[in-house]
Design a protein around this motif. Structure first.
Motif, PDB file in Angstrom:
ATOM      1  N   UNK A 425       0.805  -1.225   0.000  1.00 54.24           N
ATOM      2  CA  UNK A 425       0.000   0.000   0.000  1.00 54.24           C
ATOM      3  C   UNK A 425       0.835   1.271   0.000  1.00 54.24           C
ATOM      4  N   UNK A 426       2.056   1.179  -0.539  1.00 49.16           N
ATOM      5  CA  UNK A 426       2.939   2.362  -0.532  1.00 49.16           C
ATOM      6  C   UNK A 426       2.936   3.029  -1.909  1.00 49.16           C
ATOM      7  N   UNK A 427       2.596   4.302  -1.899  1.00 43.66           N
ATOM      8  CA  UNK A 427       2.479   5.054  -3.141  1.00 43.66           C
ATOM      9  C   UNK A 427       3.827   5.654  -3.542  1.00 43.66           C
ATOM     10  N   UNK A 428       4.180   5.576  -4.828  1.00 44.49           N
ATOM     11  CA  UNK A 428       5.474   6.085  -5.318  1.00 44.49           C
ATOM     12  C   UNK A 428       5.225   7.402  -6.060  1.00 44.49           C
ATOM     13  N   UNK A 429       5.976   8.450  -5.708  1.00 40.05           N
ATOM     14  CA  UNK A 429       5.762   9.748  -6.358  1.00 40.05           C
ATOM     15  C   UNK A 429       6.699   9.984  -7.534  1.00 40.05           C
ATOM     16  N   UNK A 430       7.960   9.556  -7.414  1.00 42.21           N
ATOM     17  CA  UNK A 430       8.957   9.794  -8.471  1.00 42.21           C
ATOM     18  C   UNK A 430       9.860   8.573  -8.545  1.00 42.21           C
ATOM     19  N   UNK A 431      10.314   8.257  -9.750  1.00 38.88           N
ATOM     20  CA  UNK A 431      11.241   7.117  -9.896  1.00 38.88           C
ATOM     21  C   UNK A 431      12.415   7.542 -10.772  1.00 38.88           C
ATOM     22  N   UNK A 432      13.623   7.072 -10.435  1.00 36.69           N
ATOM     23  CA  UNK A 432      14.769   7.275 -11.327  1.00 36.69           C
ATOM     24  C   UNK A 432      15.658   6.040 -11.264  1.00 36.69           C
ATOM     25  N   UNK A 433      16.152   5.651 -12.426  1.00 41.81           N
ATOM     26  CA  UNK A 433      17.114   4.540 -12.439  1.00 41.81           C
ATOM     27  C   UNK A 433      18.295   4.964 -13.292  1.00 41.81           C
ATOM     28  N   UNK A 434      19.498   4.800 -12.748  1.00 38.05           N
ATOM     29  CA  UNK A 434      20.689   5.150 -13.520  1.00 38.05           C
ATOM     30  C   UNK A 434      20.921   4.099 -14.593  1.00 38.05           C
ATOM     31  N   UNK A 435      21.589   4.473 -15.686  1.00 42.32           N
ATOM     32  CA  UNK A 435      21.781   3.496 -16.759  1.00 42.32           C
ATOM     33  C   UNK A 435      22.782   2.420 -16.345  1.00 42.32           C
ATOM     34  N   UNK A 436      23.508   2.643 -15.264  1.00 49.08           N
ATOM     35  CA  UNK A 436      24.410   1.604 -14.766  1.00 49.08           C
ATOM     36  C   UNK A 436      23.604   0.426 -14.213  1.00 49.08           C
ATOM     37  N   UNK A 437      22.299   0.662 -13.997  1.00 52.57           N
ATOM     38  CA  UNK A 437      21.404  -0.349 -13.400  1.00 52.57           C
ATOM     39  C   UNK A 437      21.902  -0.810 -12.039  1.00 52.57           C
ATOM     40  N   UNK A 438      22.688   0.024 -11.405  1.00 52.47           N
ATOM     41  CA  UNK A 438      23.207  -0.314 -10.078  1.00 52.47           C
ATOM     42  C   UNK A 438      22.284   0.238  -8.996  1.00 52.47           C
ATOM     43  N   UNK A 439      21.355   1.083  -9.413  1.00 52.52           N
ATOM     44  CA  UNK A 439      20.585   1.848  -8.446  1.00 52.52           C
ATOM     45  C   UNK A 439      19.188   2.140  -8.972  1.00 52.52           C
ATOM     46  N   UNK A 440      18.177   1.835  -8.191  1.00 59.98           N
ATOM     47  CA  UNK A 440      16.821   2.323  -8.494  1.00 59.98           C
ATOM     48  C   UNK A 440      16.431   3.195  -7.303  1.00 59.98           C
ATOM     49  N   UNK A 441      16.102   4.462  -7.595  1.00 64.33           N
ATOM     50  CA  UNK A 441      15.733   5.372  -6.509  1.00 64.33           C
ATOM     51  C   UNK A 441      14.322   5.870  -6.727  1.00 64.33           C
ATOM     52  N   UNK A 442      13.620   6.108  -5.654  1.00 62.14           N
ATOM     53  CA  UNK A 442      12.256   6.607  -5.789  1.00 62.14           C
ATOM     54  C   UNK A 442      11.881   7.419  -4.552  1.00 62.14           C
ATOM     55  N   UNK A 443      10.824   8.216  -4.720  1.00 60.53           N
ATOM     56  CA  UNK A 443      10.380   9.099  -3.639  1.00 60.53           C
ATOM     57  C   UNK A 443       9.018   8.609  -3.128  1.00 60.53           C
ATOM     58  N   UNK A 444       8.896   8.543  -1.804  1.00 58.28           N
ATOM     59  CA  UNK A 444       7.624   8.162  -1.173  1.00 58.28           C
ATOM     60  C   UNK A 444       7.338   9.142  -0.026  1.00 58.28           C
ATOM     61  N   UNK A 445       6.191   8.993   0.580  1.00 64.35           N
ATOM     62  CA  UNK A 445       5.903   9.840   1.741  1.00 64.35           C
ATOM     63  C   UNK A 445       6.686   9.341   2.949  1.00 64.35           C
ATOM     64  N   UNK A 446       7.118  10.303   3.771  1.00 66.70           N
ATOM     65  CA  UNK A 446       7.976   9.967   4.905  1.00 66.70           C
ATOM     66  C   UNK A 446       7.305   8.981   5.867  1.00 66.70           C
ATOM     67  N   UNK A 447       5.977   9.061   5.963  1.00 68.07           N
ATOM     68  CA  UNK A 447       5.274   8.180   6.918  1.00 68.07           C
ATOM     69  C   UNK A 447       5.441   6.698   6.551  1.00 68.07           C
ATOM     70  N   UNK A 448       5.835   6.415   5.307  1.00 69.69           N
ATOM     71  CA  UNK A 448       6.007   5.018   4.877  1.00 69.69           C
ATOM     72  C   UNK A 448       7.443   4.516   5.021  1.00 69.69           C
ATOM     73  N   UNK A 449       8.278   5.305   5.698  1.00 67.93           N
ATOM     74  CA  UNK A 449       9.707   4.992   5.769  1.00 67.93           C
ATOM     75  C   UNK A 449       9.980   3.545   6.214  1.00 67.93           C
ATOM     76  N   UNK A 450       9.545   3.220   7.428  1.00 60.39           N
ATOM     77  CA  UNK A 450       9.864   1.908   7.989  1.00 60.39           C
ATOM     78  C   UNK A 450       9.244   0.792   7.156  1.00 60.39           C
ATOM     79  N   UNK A 451       7.950   0.992   6.812  1.00 57.75           N
ATOM     80  CA  UNK A 451       7.245  -0.062   6.069  1.00 57.75           C
ATOM     81  C   UNK A 451       7.944  -0.330   4.733  1.00 57.75           C
ATOM     82  N   UNK A 452       8.362   0.728   4.042  1.00 60.24           N
ATOM     83  CA  UNK A 452       8.969   0.543   2.720  1.00 60.24           C
ATOM     84  C   UNK A 452      10.291  -0.213   2.837  1.00 60.24           C
TER      85      UNK A 452
END
Ligand code: ADP
Ligand code: ASP
Ligand code: MG
Length: 473
Positions: A425-452
């Motif tokens: 039930x965690x909503x994703x606001x922004x996603x970015x992945x580097x072309x190295x495919x070493x990293x997938x980063x995304x933005x969520x609401x802070x309240x979902x920190x532990x759960x995510x």
């Protein structure tokens, strides 16, 4: 030669310092050492708050200074025999008086420039190194305090100074070669060519350790802290996090850039360039093997583990710039980046939709208001002519970054990641992945920190922790 860097957590009080001295004494039996030390835990924060208090014109900085003085004096009394104490207390008292004079100046002029702040912060490492060198010498360890300002030469970007590597490496080598016993070097501090004190940024003592190692041609740079190594996630958030025995410098850099405080992101660069492995060790559990950080070629990594680790940065804001006016106009992104660069604002992440209809920028909330103002200025005309829509700052967000060399070329990783988060039930606001495919980063609401973080750890790393044969200490 080996470099041993001990962080603030390892030199937090007299007992911990005694522990550190035992580790250094043991290591010194095996060969030459340079020891890099942080300020005692909490001291840098106290110094910053004292300077900010003085800047407001309040003399309450004196009580902060008093607790700082007490913290150091208490450690001296714990570590040294009564007959040895005054020879160390006197220089520490003189340094505290000097600091008091500087802060009184700040109080009078009600201004603390970045240059003055660097000078104030430098007292943390200077005090801890003076104290610990003295304690080593009462045990006959032959330690020499080396002033970092004579060997780490930087530009004058106070607060985050850039290092002149060539000159610094030559000076480090020359100075350390002249030290017969153990060289003790304060972390985080440097100086400009003219000798003005600078700092390398918060948590910068790791970087000093790496610079000293590179300059001296060390065989290893050991970063001693209060956990058993680089863990698969921040142990305060994910209780199941486990120690990663070996990690590439790129993975370590990504993890630390995205919030894994255990090592400063710049620290990997000097070490890797000089082919020196970094070893993260626990000063509270020295027999634990720790984490080795080196180039992929030098490691035997676990290739069965789908990801290596997860990191996160709290206190994030985003700005979504939307509108048809950006489409097909070359240089639009460049204008945005230049406007933010002029303000010295660090963009943590960017994502642009392929229609060129939206650009999303991710900042630390502490820089968000300035970013918003800079964007409003730069894009005033586009806003007025409605070529782009009004934008605002969305706050209370978190960047999560999932890192690992093994993600490269493995299809379905992103799908698995986002469906696990979706199920939770965690909503994703922004996603970015580097072309190295070493990293997938995304933005969520802070309240979902532990759960995510716990969901991702369970999804990818359950069963990949240490086996029964190699328990976590
Ligand atoms: P030091 O005082 O030694 O410099 P720091 O507090 O800067 O120590 O860094 C160590 C801390 O980093 C650990 O106590 C831990 O809570 C935190 N940390 C965050 N992420 C990680 C991670 N992935 N691996 C290990 N430690 C982490
Ligand atoms: N004492 C400094 C800080 O807290 C540097 C360090 O410990 O690495 O930022
Ligand atoms: Mg640190």
């Amino acid at each position: 030669m080996r470099v041993l860097k001990f962080g603030g957590s390892s030199v937090a009080d007299g007992q911990r310092i005694r522990n550190v001295i035992d580790i250094v004494a043991e290591a010194a039996r095996k060969g030459r050492l340079a020891v890099v030390l942080s300020a005692m835990k909490g001291v840098t924060d106290l110094l910053v708050s004292a300077a900010r208090t003085a800047e407001r014109g309040s003399d309450e900085f004196r009580s902060v200074l008093e607790s700082l003085r007490a913290q150091h004096f208490e450690a001296v009394r714990f570590l040294l025999a009564p007959t040895d104490q005054s020879a160390t207390l006197t220089p520490l008292a003189i340094m505290c008086n000097e600091l008091e004079g500087i802060l009184h100046g700040v109080e009078l002029i009600r201004e603390c420039s970045p240059r003055t702040m660097d000078l104030v912060m430098s007292f943390g490492e200077r005090l801890s190194c003076r104290l610990i060198t003295a304690a080593m010498n009462t045990r006959g360890m032959g330690a020499t305090l080396v002033d970092a300002r004579e060997i780490i030469i930087t530009d004058d970007r106070f607060g985050s100074a850039g290092v002149d590597f060539e000159r610094s490496y030559a000076l480090i080598k020359e100075r350390l070669d002249a030290v017969a016993g153990i060289a003790v070097v304060p972390g985080v501090i440097g100086a400009t060519e003219k000798g003005v004190t600078t700092t390398l940024g918060r948590n910068g003592s790791d970087y000093t350790g790496s610079l000293i190692g590179a300059g001296a041609g060390a065989e290893v740079i050991e970063i001693w802290t209060d956990v058993d190594g680089v863990l698969s996630a921040d142990p305060r958030i994910v209780p199941d996090a486990f120690v990663i025995p070996e990690i590439t410098s790129e993975e370590a850099m990504e993890l630390s850039y995205f919030g894994a405080k255990v090592i400063h992101p710049y620290s990997m660069v000097p070490a890797v360039e000089h082919n020196i492995p970094l070893l993260i060790k626990n000063s509270l559990n020295p027999s634990a093997p720790g984490t080795r950080i080196a180039s992929a070629a030098a490691l035997r990594r676990d290739t069965t583990r789908p990801i290596t680790g997860i990191a996160s940065i709290e206190g994030i804001s985003i700005v979504n710039i939307e509108g048809g006016g950006m489409m097909g106009i070359p240089g639009f992104a460049a204008r945005i980046f230049s406007a933010l660069a002029r303000e010295g604002i660090n963009i943590i992440m960017i994502s642009q939709a392929s229609s060129e209809h939206t650009i999303c920028l991710v900042f630390r909330t502490s820089e968000g208001e300035r970013a918003l103002a800079a964007l409003n200025r730069e894009l005033a005309l586009e806003l007025e002519t409605r070529r782009i829509e009004r934008f605002e700052l969305l706050r209370d967000l978190l960047v999560v970054s999932v890192i690992g060399e093994n993600m490269h070329g493995t299809p379905g990783m992103a799908g698995r990641l986002f469906s696990a988060l979706g199920t939770a039930g965690i909503n994703i606001l922004v996603i970015a992945q580097g072309s190295s495919e070493r990293n997938i980063s995304f933005v969520i609401e802070e309240k979902n920190h532990f759960a995510a973080l716990r969901t991702i750890h369970r999804e990818f790393l359950a069963g990949h922790g240490p086996s029964a044969a190699a328990p976590r200490a």
